[in-house]
Scaffold this motif. Structure first.
Motif, PDB file in Angstrom:
ATOM      1  N   PHE A  91       0.821  -1.213   0.000  1.00 26.10           N
ATOM      2  CA  PHE A  91       0.000   0.000   0.000  1.00 26.10           C
ATOM      3  C   PHE A  91       0.849   1.254   0.000  1.00 26.10           C
ATOM      4  O   PHE A  91       0.524   2.228  -0.636  1.00 26.10           O
ATOM      5  N   THR A 145      -7.053   9.409   0.033  1.00 28.90           N
ATOM      6  CA  THR A 145      -7.949  10.080   0.976  1.00 28.90           C
ATOM      7  C   THR A 145      -7.449   9.780   2.379  1.00 28.90           C
ATOM      8  O   THR A 145      -6.687   8.826   2.588  1.00 28.90           O
ATOM      9  N   ARG A 146      -7.914  10.556   3.331  1.00 31.99           N
ATOM     10  CA  ARG A 146      -7.605  10.297   4.734  1.00 31.99           C
ATOM     11  C   ARG A 146      -8.111   8.903   5.121  1.00 31.99           C
ATOM     12  O   ARG A 146      -7.484   8.184   5.889  1.00 31.99           O
ATOM     13  N   SER A 147      -9.235   8.516   4.539  1.00 30.34           N
ATOM     14  CA  SER A 147      -9.816   7.213   4.824  1.00 30.34           C
ATOM     15  C   SER A 147      -8.860   6.085   4.406  1.00 30.34           C
ATOM     16  O   SER A 147      -8.671   5.107   5.140  1.00 30.34           O
ATOM     17  N   LEU A 178      -5.993   5.790   6.856  1.00 33.77           N
ATOM     18  CA  LEU A 178      -6.403   5.065   8.071  1.00 33.77           C
ATOM     19  C   LEU A 178      -6.494   3.570   7.794  1.00 33.77           C
ATOM     20  O   LEU A 178      -6.052   2.741   8.576  1.00 33.77           O
ATOM     21  N   ARG A 179      -7.097   3.243   6.657  1.00 36.77           N
ATOM     22  CA  ARG A 179      -7.222   1.832   6.277  1.00 36.77           C
ATOM     23  C   ARG A 179      -5.852   1.160   6.263  1.00 36.77           C
ATOM     24  O   ARG A 179      -5.666   0.087   6.842  1.00 36.77           O
ATOM     25  N   TYR A 209      -4.358   0.491   9.664  1.00 34.31           N
ATOM     26  CA  TYR A 209      -4.970  -0.584  10.469  1.00 34.31           C
ATOM     27  C   TYR A 209      -4.933  -1.945   9.767  1.00 34.31           C
ATOM     28  O   TYR A 209      -4.945  -2.961  10.437  1.00 34.31           O
ATOM     29  N   LEU A 210      -4.861  -1.956   8.443  1.00 33.34           N
ATOM     30  CA  LEU A 210      -4.630  -3.249   7.778  1.00 33.34           C
ATOM     31  C   LEU A 210      -3.290  -3.796   8.268  1.00 33.34           C
ATOM     32  O   LEU A 210      -3.142  -4.985   8.551  1.00 33.34           O
ATOM     33  N   LYS A 244      -1.753  -3.002  11.113  1.00 30.43           N
ATOM     34  CA  LYS A 244      -1.837  -3.333  12.531  1.00 30.43           C
ATOM     35  C   LYS A 244      -2.521  -4.688  12.748  1.00 30.43           C
ATOM     36  O   LYS A 244      -2.155  -5.462  13.630  1.00 30.43           O
ATOM     37  N   LEU A 245      -3.536  -4.948  11.918  1.00 33.15           N
ATOM     38  CA  LEU A 245      -4.280  -6.212  12.055  1.00 33.15           C
ATOM     39  C   LEU A 245      -3.588  -7.364  11.330  1.00 33.15           C
ATOM     40  O   LEU A 245      -4.057  -8.501  11.367  1.00 33.15           O
ATOM     41  N   LEU A 285      -3.400  -7.699   8.127  1.00 35.78           N
ATOM     42  CA  LEU A 285      -4.257  -8.125   7.014  1.00 35.78           C
ATOM     43  C   LEU A 285      -3.700  -7.701   5.654  1.00 35.78           C
ATOM     44  O   LEU A 285      -4.339  -7.893   4.640  1.00 35.78           O
TER      45      LEU A 285
END
Lengths: 470, 414
Positions: B4, B398-400, B403-404, B407-408, B410-411, B413
């Motif tokens: 990413f 985007t900010r979204s 964030l994704r 946390y992807l 962190k998880l 994933l």
């Protein structure tokens, strides 16, 4: 506080927990209530029907092509390839898709109906922050025209909640999408009660604006804990009384009934399922600690915009998250939306997560399949390997589990209620529509035949005296 | 996570390089081109962009030194236009200090231009959903007048001038605390006042008295622009009889009108077609949410189009203005043609607000506001792979998504 058997119950799945602990009770709630308020819904026997040659999303995680669904006497009898029955009426679903009836776990239909009149605004008893004594079913207007719109979108079961003005907003109720003058006639038979709780901005805004408690998030948490302390002490009194000999009982007084605490005690006993409006990750973690302190279980976090931030914690504790595909920004606790939220929750801890797509909207509920499609494609784009057979569970089996009714609905399996939707095509496509909707084996909506569609009272003669709405 | 990050970096690099490319050429090759013109959809077609303008649309276009976008198996459309939004005026609906969309002090002449925030967090979300321009309109304020709408692009460049200023006025008409008949009188009175203001100008300049009532000079000047036919009046109304009354009012005062909401418009479809009144619709809003909109239905747009009414498709959710695409898809599921649905998101909007020479379609001479979709743009599962505004490739970050990615990772994933 709680006996070892009940402790054991807490470690197993929600459903078992529910039914076993119900049996353990000395007096069931329905007995205490003199069997009042119970579901009176009892469908007529349905004709034997076979839906053939469709693409079936079972809700159990399978996609079966050219498959059939056989329904008889309100129940699904068989699902799969090579099923036939000479006596059954045949519906050819060639080129069509078949799913379980869609379940919306977050609805305010009936308590915030259309039209949005002040006299019909019955969802928030916003006169005190802790109102576990109010029941959403006592507010439900049974002629809300939104029910039939939802039926056209494939919704066969929906869960009506009180609003989120209060910390503890009252009992929710699970309804079948059946036209009935009485709410008892819509109530899902045997569905457990739920309790609406709300985190965050709404309660503290509503009461903070009145210069009363709570006006902060810490005030919110203090409010929940105070309520649970009272509930625990009430439960102790009840258990102490129950543990007495019959003789001692006759000599003493039974603890008097307390309408507020009865509901909270129902939660502590595992009979009433917590449905918790909660947006932020850190607030969900706090709510889970409150549940730990008072030894109850949170079933579902609703509107869980930040569920992805605590997806591991939720999966670990077996807590579901009910989410929108893309709503955001209407307040700060809804600022950190990610389009992949549902998919990330689903995939947490190697796919142990319980993800639900909900609507909280009479528009969204009509297109819950599209909301799931958005969430699925966002997940796939981010490299999460989720297929349609799994994603359909976000609007079928997972909400059924979170409502404690997964033994009866949520998937196409023998023995379950005959709640089935035939779609014109892939339900993850925007062009597909629910063509036929069965509830308990009865055709309740057929887009090819206007007769198979009972309008609400509101719809009759409302645009012109001779005509009906839709 | 590496994956990413690298996409993010590549996107940024591409964004930077394409910005630099603006002086030269971009060639989109081998696309399915939904033109939003009479030409309909063109297969295996190239689009040449020079200095931000579309200069050629055709097959096998030969050029040198062009930056190539391979759009094989992709679909391209004109950039989508939000026909009515508060983009750039609101960050959080519930926080009044983040809202600049309404006023209690001004009415008809209230222009939102000076409130627009080109760095609004909402803008990248919407352009990544394919929105390249927005008609940014004030929300309802104190009276029936909301104010004036202006047009902005979503390129996020830190500039404050709109593409077009004060292109339409907005009012609201329908059930409210006061009788709708009183609202109609107020509207008529304000028009009469604006007319008197015109005729009294010389006397006012000589120091004569003029009673402005509840209005300011700028309000009356704005109404005069309506009366001169310079701008249309957007009327937010739903009840069929209200729409008819407003049509009469418009004829009486010879002004151009556009309906917004118009949930019962299907009941007067032929009249709307005869009077050539465009209608801005959210096709998914079929809730009889008040006694003004009892007749709400999902096939409103299809019925209107069949009658010959020009429809413009909107999403009522500013944070997700791009969901107009989902609305358009639902309109198609309920009888609208796909071609018309795309037009309702693009050229119909441009034409209604006088922007048709610049934007709204893929044809020679227009600004290169173009979206490359991975698949059918009306499917919610499709997404924009590339967005050009004035020939510049715009970042779709985007900010979204930030964030994704966090946390992807962190998880575990990713």
């Amino acid at each position: 506080m709680r006996n070892p058997i009940q402790h054991f119950c807490y470690s197993i799945c929600l459903l078992n927990l529910l039914f076993i602990s119900m049996n353990l009770q000395a007096i069931s709630e329905s007995e205490m209530l003199n069997q009042a308020y119970q579901s009176t819904y009892s469908p007529d026997p349905s004709p034997k029907t076979i839906i053939k040659n469709g693409t079936v999303l079972t809700g159990t995680g399978l996609l079966i092509e050219r498959a059939s669904v056989l329904i008889e006497n309100n129940k699904i009898i068989a699902v799969g390839v090579g099923i036939d029955d000479d006596e059954a009426q045949v519906i050819d679903a060639e080129g069509k898709w078949i799913t379980p009836g869609i379940i919306d776990i977050h609805s305010h239909m009936g308590v915030y109906p259309a039209p949005g009149l002040r006299s019909l605004s019955d969802g928030n008893e916003a006169t005190s922050p802790v109102t576990p004594h109010v029941w959403a079913e006592h507010s439900v207007w049974t002629h809300d025209p939104q029910y039939t719109l939802a039926l056209k979108g494939g919704i066969t079961t929906f869960h009506v909640l009180p609003g989120s003005a209060n910390l503890i907003g009252g009992r929710g109720v699970t309804l079948k999408n059946i036209r009935s003058v009485t709410v008892q006639g819509m109530k899902f038979p045997g569905a457990p009660y739920t309790l609406k709780m709300a985190c965050g901005e709404n309660p503290k805004r509503v009461y903070g604006n009145r210069d009363s408690e709570p006006s902060t998030k810490m005030g919110n948490v203090a409010g929940y804990r105070k309520a649970w302390i009272e509930a625990q002490s009430y439960l102790n009194r009840l258990e102490e009384y129950e543990s007495k000999s019959e003789e001692a009982k006759e000599l003493g007084y039974a603890p008097s009934r307390d309408l507020e605490l009865e509901t909270l005690v129902g939660v502590l006993k595992g009979e009433i399922l917590i449905q918790n409006h909660c947006y932020r990750g850190e607030e969900m973690a706090i709510m889970l600690d409150i549940a730990k302190e008072f030894d109850y279980k949170v079933t579902t976090f609703h509107h869980a915009i930040e569920a992805y931030k605590v997806a591991d914690l939720l999966a670990e504790q077996g807590v579901c998250a009910a989410m929108w595909a893309d709503w955001w920004g209407f307040k700060h606790e809804a600022f950190d939306m990610v389009w992949e939220n549902v998919a990330m929750v689903d995939q947490a801890l190697n796919g142990k997560g319980c993800a639900i797509v909900h609507s909280d909207s009479a528009v969204g509920t009509q297109h819950l399949n599209q909301e799931a499609a958005k969430a699925l494609s966002a997940g796939n784009r981010s490299g999460l390997d989720i297929n349609k057979a799994r994603a359909i569970q976000w609007i079928t089996l997972n909400p059924a589990k979170a409502l404690g009714i997964a033994d009866q609905v949520g998937s196409l399996e023998a023995g379950k209620m005959g709640d089935v939707v035939i779609w014109s095509g892939d339900p993850f496509s925007i062009y597909s529509k629910a063509e036929k909707v069965f509830i308990d084996g009865h055709l309740k909506y057929d887009n090819g035949s206007i007769d198979a569609f009972t309008r609400t009272d509101f719809d009759l003669g409302i645009i012109t005296p001779e005509g009906d709405r839709l | 996570m590496k994956y990413f990050n690298s996409i993010f970096i590549l996107t940024c690099l591409f964004f930077i390089s394409a910005q630099a490319e603006n002086d030269s050429r971009i060639l989109i090759q081998n696309a399915t081109v939904i033109t939003a013109t009479e030409q309909g959809t063109l297969l295996k077609t190239d689009v040449l962009i020079e200095q931000g303008i579309i200069t050629k649309v055709g097959q096998n276009i030969e050029t040198t030194n062009a930056f190539i976008i391979d759009a094989s198996n992709k679909i391209i459309t004109p950039g989508l236009i939000a026909p009515h939004s508060t983009l750039g005026l609101i960050e959080l609906d519930s926080e009044s200090e983040t809202r600049d969309d309404s006023t209690d002090h001004y009415s008809a002449g209230f222009s939102i231009v000076d409130a627009f925030n080109p760095s609004s967090v909402l803008i990248p979300y919407n352009r990544s959903g394919g929105i390249t321009s927005a008609i940014v309109a004030p929300s309802s304020g104190a009276g029936i007048y909301s104010g004036m709408a202006s047009v902005f692009k979503t390129d996020g460049l830190l500039k404050i001038e709109p593409v077009a200023k004060d292109v339409a006025m907005i009012i609201e008409f329908g059930g409210s605390k006061d009788s709708r008949a009183a609202n109609m009188l107020m509207l008529k009175d304000s028009f009469d006042l604006a007319r008197r203001f015109t005729t009294s100008k010389s006397s006012i300049l000589r120091g004569g008295y003029f009673d402005f009532g509840d209005y300011t000079v700028r309000d009356l000047v704005a109404i005069q622009r309506l009366l001169k036919g310079e701008i249309p009046l957007i009327i937010r109304a739903n009840r069929a009889s209200d729409l008819l009354k407003m049509i009469n009012f418009a004829k009486e005062h010879r002004i151009n009108i556009i309906f917004l909401g118009a949930k019962e418009a299907w009941r007067i479809a032929d009249t709307l077609a005869t009077e050539s009144i465009p209608v801005i619709i959210d096709p998914m809003d079929n809730i009889p949410s008040s006694f003004d909109s009892i007749g709400a239905r999902l096939d409103n747009s299809a019925i209107l189009h069949r009658a010959g009414v020009k429809i413009l498709i909107t999403s009522q959710n500013t944070h997700n203005s791009y969901l107009s695409r989902q609305g358009a898809g639902n309109a198609v599921a309920h009888g609208l043609s796909k071609d018309e649905a795309i037009k309702a998101l693009t050229i119909n909007i441009a034409e209604t607000f006088g922007l048709q020479d610049e934007i709204g379609s893929i044809e020679v001479g227009k600004h290169a506001d173009i979206v490359v979709w991975d698949n059918d743009p009306l499917e919610v599962s499709s997404f924009a792979e590339e967005v050009l505004i004035d020939g510049n490739s715009i970042s779709l970050m985007t900010r979204s998504k930030r964030l994704r990615d966090r946390y992807l990772n962190k998880l575990g994933l990713n």
